[in-house]
Design a protein around this motif. Structure first.
Motif, PDB file in Angstrom:
ATOM      1  N   HIS A 127       6.371   4.304  -0.917  1.00  0.00           N
ATOM      2  CA  HIS A 127       7.320   3.259  -0.545  1.00  0.00           C
ATOM      3  C   HIS A 127       8.305   3.010  -1.686  1.00  0.00           C
ATOM      4  CE1 HIS A 127       5.068   2.304   3.037  1.00  0.00           C
ATOM      5  NE2 HIS A 127       3.961   2.199   2.313  1.00  0.00           N
ATOM      6  N   LEU A 128       9.493   2.640  -1.320  1.00  0.00           N
ATOM      7  CA  LEU A 128      10.477   2.164  -2.288  1.00  0.00           C
ATOM      8  C   LEU A 128      10.989   0.816  -1.791  1.00  0.00           C
ATOM      9  CD1 LEU A 128      12.025   2.813  -4.913  1.00  0.00           C
ATOM     10  CD2 LEU A 128      13.885   3.650  -3.466  1.00  0.00           C
ATOM     11  N   GLN A 129      10.601  -0.231  -2.496  1.00  0.00           N
ATOM     12  CA  GLN A 129      11.062  -1.581  -2.167  1.00  0.00           C
ATOM     13  C   GLN A 129      12.377  -1.828  -2.878  1.00  0.00           C
ATOM     14  OE1 GLN A 129       9.579  -3.914  -0.077  1.00  0.00           O
ATOM     15  NE2 GLN A 129      11.361  -5.219  -0.454  1.00  0.00           N
ATOM     16  N   LEU A 130      13.402  -2.112  -2.113  1.00  0.00           N
ATOM     17  CA  LEU A 130      14.734  -2.356  -2.652  1.00  0.00           C
ATOM     18  C   LEU A 130      15.029  -3.847  -2.551  1.00  0.00           C
ATOM     19  CD1 LEU A 130      14.641   0.645  -1.556  1.00  0.00           C
ATOM     20  CD2 LEU A 130      17.085   0.470  -1.258  1.00  0.00           C
ATOM     21  N   ASN A 131      15.126  -4.508  -3.680  1.00  0.00           N
ATOM     22  CA  ASN A 131      15.407  -5.943  -3.713  1.00  0.00           C
ATOM     23  C   ASN A 131      16.752  -6.207  -4.370  1.00  0.00           C
ATOM     24  OD1 ASN A 131      12.815  -6.584  -2.616  1.00  0.00           O
ATOM     25  ND2 ASN A 131      11.919  -6.393  -4.659  1.00  0.00           N
TER      26      ASN A 131
ATOM     27  N   GLY B 190      22.283  -8.774  -1.813  1.00  0.00           N
ATOM     28  CA  GLY B 190      21.236  -9.719  -2.163  1.00  0.00           C
ATOM     29  C   GLY B 190      19.984  -9.590  -1.323  1.00  0.00           C
ATOM     30  N   GLY B 191      20.080  -8.824  -0.254  1.00  0.00           N
ATOM     31  CA  GLY B 191      18.944  -8.642   0.632  1.00  0.00           C
ATOM     32  C   GLY B 191      17.987  -7.565   0.170  1.00  0.00           C
ATOM     33  N   SER B 192      17.011  -7.279   1.023  1.00  0.00           N
ATOM     34  CA  SER B 192      15.954  -6.320   0.683  1.00  0.00           C
ATOM     35  C   SER B 192      15.715  -5.347   1.822  1.00  0.00           C
ATOM     36  CB  SER B 192      14.644  -7.062   0.385  1.00  0.00           C
ATOM     37  OG  SER B 192      14.773  -7.921  -0.726  1.00  0.00           O
ATOM     38  N   LEU B 193      15.225  -4.181   1.444  1.00  0.00           N
ATOM     39  CA  LEU B 193      14.777  -3.180   2.399  1.00  0.00           C
ATOM     40  C   LEU B 193      13.554  -2.492   1.813  1.00  0.00           C
ATOM     41  CD1 LEU B 193      18.003  -1.296   3.611  1.00  0.00           C
ATOM     42  CD2 LEU B 193      16.492  -2.696   5.030  1.00  0.00           C
ATOM     43  N   ARG B 194      12.747  -1.943   2.688  1.00  0.00           N
ATOM     44  CA  ARG B 194      11.600  -1.162   2.244  1.00  0.00           C
ATOM     45  C   ARG B 194      11.687   0.225   2.858  1.00  0.00           C
ATOM     46  NH1 ARG B 194       5.168  -1.570   3.591  1.00  0.00           N
ATOM     47  NH2 ARG B 194       4.358  -1.041   1.510  1.00  0.00           N
ATOM     48  N   LEU B 195      11.862   1.207   2.013  1.00  0.00           N
ATOM     49  CA  LEU B 195      11.909   2.584   2.464  1.00  0.00           C
ATOM     50  C   LEU B 195      10.519   3.199   2.401  1.00  0.00           C
ATOM     51  CD1 LEU B 195      15.136   3.867   0.652  1.00  0.00           C
ATOM     52  CD2 LEU B 195      14.926   2.574   2.789  1.00  0.00           C
ATOM     53  N   SER B 196      10.259   4.113   3.311  1.00  0.00           N
ATOM     54  CA  SER B 196       8.977   4.815   3.321  1.00  0.00           C
ATOM     55  C   SER B 196       9.226   6.313   3.334  1.00  0.00           C
ATOM     56  CB  SER B 196       8.156   4.419   4.535  1.00  0.00           C
ATOM     57  OG  SER B 196       7.821   3.049   4.502  1.00  0.00           O
ATOM     58  N   CYS B 197       8.325   7.021   2.708  1.00  0.00           N
ATOM     59  CA  CYS B 197       8.361   8.481   2.706  1.00  0.00           C
ATOM     60  C   CYS B 197       6.985   8.946   3.166  1.00  0.00           C
ATOM     61  CB  CYS B 197       8.677   9.000   1.311  1.00  0.00           C
ATOM     62  SG  CYS B 197       8.695  10.803   1.160  1.00  0.00           S
ATOM     63  N   ALA B 198       6.936   9.502   4.348  1.00  0.00           N
ATOM     64  CA  ALA B 198       5.671   9.972   4.916  1.00  0.00           C
ATOM     65  C   ALA B 198       5.561  11.478   4.719  1.00  0.00           C
ATOM     66  CB  ALA B 198       5.610   9.629   6.392  1.00  0.00           C
ATOM     67  N   ALA B 199       4.397  11.901   4.284  1.00  0.00           N
ATOM     68  CA  ALA B 199       4.190  13.324   4.006  1.00  0.00           C
ATOM     69  C   ALA B 199       3.093  13.905   4.885  1.00  0.00           C
ATOM     70  CB  ALA B 199       3.812  13.513   2.548  1.00  0.00           C
ATOM     71  N   SER B 200       3.264  15.139   5.225  1.00  0.00           N
ATOM     72  CA  SER B 200       2.213  15.850   5.938  1.00  0.00           C
ATOM     73  C   SER B 200       1.577  16.842   4.976  1.00  0.00           C
ATOM     74  CB  SER B 200       2.798  16.591   7.144  1.00  0.00           C
ATOM     75  OG  SER B 200       3.805  17.503   6.735  1.00  0.00           O
ATOM     76  N   GLY B 201       0.317  17.136   5.184  1.00  0.00           N
ATOM     77  CA  GLY B 201      -0.357  18.072   4.305  1.00  0.00           C
ATOM     78  C   GLY B 201      -1.425  17.395   3.460  1.00  0.00           C
TER      79      GLY B 201
ATOM     80  N   ARG C  99      10.518  20.162  -5.521  1.00  0.00           N
ATOM     81  CA  ARG C  99      10.517  21.320  -4.633  1.00  0.00           C
ATOM     82  C   ARG C  99      10.708  20.946  -3.174  1.00  0.00           C
ATOM     83  NH1 ARG C  99       5.649  25.870  -4.321  1.00  0.00           N
ATOM     84  NH2 ARG C  99       6.628  27.189  -2.746  1.00  0.00           N
ATOM     85  N   TYR C 100      10.150  19.832  -2.770  1.00  0.00           N
ATOM     86  CA  TYR C 100      10.165  19.456  -1.358  1.00  0.00           C
ATOM     87  C   TYR C 100      11.025  18.200  -1.162  1.00  0.00           C
ATOM     88  CZ  TYR C 100       6.132  22.552  -1.336  1.00  0.00           C
ATOM     89  OH  TYR C 100       5.304  23.631  -1.502  1.00  0.00           O
ATOM     90  N   TRP C 101      11.807  18.209  -0.082  1.00  0.00           N
ATOM     91  CA  TRP C 101      12.740  17.110   0.164  1.00  0.00           C
ATOM     92  C   TRP C 101      12.639  16.631   1.604  1.00  0.00           C
ATOM     93  CZ3 TRP C 101      16.072  14.923  -3.418  1.00  0.00           C
ATOM     94  CH2 TRP C 101      16.085  15.533  -4.677  1.00  0.00           C
ATOM     95  N   GLY C 102      12.800  15.313   1.771  1.00  0.00           N
ATOM     96  CA  GLY C 102      12.921  14.740   3.089  1.00  0.00           C
ATOM     97  C   GLY C 102      14.368  14.774   3.544  1.00  0.00           C
ATOM     98  N   GLN C 103      14.616  14.286   4.749  1.00  0.00           N
ATOM     99  CA  GLN C 103      15.929  14.399   5.357  1.00  0.00           C
ATOM    100  C   GLN C 103      16.883  13.285   4.977  1.00  0.00           C
ATOM    101  OE1 GLN C 103      13.531  12.857   6.684  1.00  0.00           O
ATOM    102  NE2 GLN C 103      14.328  11.218   7.981  1.00  0.00           N
TER     103      GLN C 103
END
Length: 121
Positions: free
Chosen positions: A78-82, A13-24, A109-113
């Motif tokens: 960002h991905l807001q998870l509610n 029932g809670g929430s989280l906010r994920l972030s994806c930071a890119a270089s370039g 093509r490109y993936w984060g960890q």
């Protein structure tokens, strides 16, 4: 290069906010998607946002609860998870590709960890 962050432990029932930071400098030319993976299972599509942020697409399992957005000035998505559910427990990955709308791993093509999200019941 992509780097996902923001995962953690949250109650159902809670929430989280994920972030994806890119270089370039060319980040704004790419559609960005989020996938998630449970150990021993295939990576599954969660959401995607177009290069300008004007279009989004969501898996049926998260539609209405998750929201994907981007800030190209900050090279961040960002991905807001509610209203999280225990079945949302997984490692969440962000990925970038040239075409919007792909729901397959091979479309990007490109993936984060990855960042771990754990939802307790």
């Amino acid at each position: 290069q992509l780097q996902a962050s923001g995962g953690g432990l949250v109650q159902a029932g809670g929430s989280l906010r994920l972030s994806c930071a890119a270089s370039g400098r060319s980040f704004s030319r790419y559609a960005v998607a989020w996938f998630r993976q449970v150990s021993g299972k295939e990576r599954e599509f969660v959401a995607t946002v177009s290069w300008r942020g004007s279009s989004t697409d969501y898996a049926d399992s998260v539609k209405g609860r998750f929201n994907c957005s981007r800030d190209n000035a900050k090279n961040t998505v960002h991905l807001q998870l509610n209203t999280l559910k225990p079945e949302g427990t997984a490692v969440y990955y962000c990925a970038a590709g040239l075409s919007f709308g792909g729901r397959s791993v091979g479309d990007y093509r490109y993936w984060g960890q990855g960042t771990q999200v754990t939802v307790s019941s």
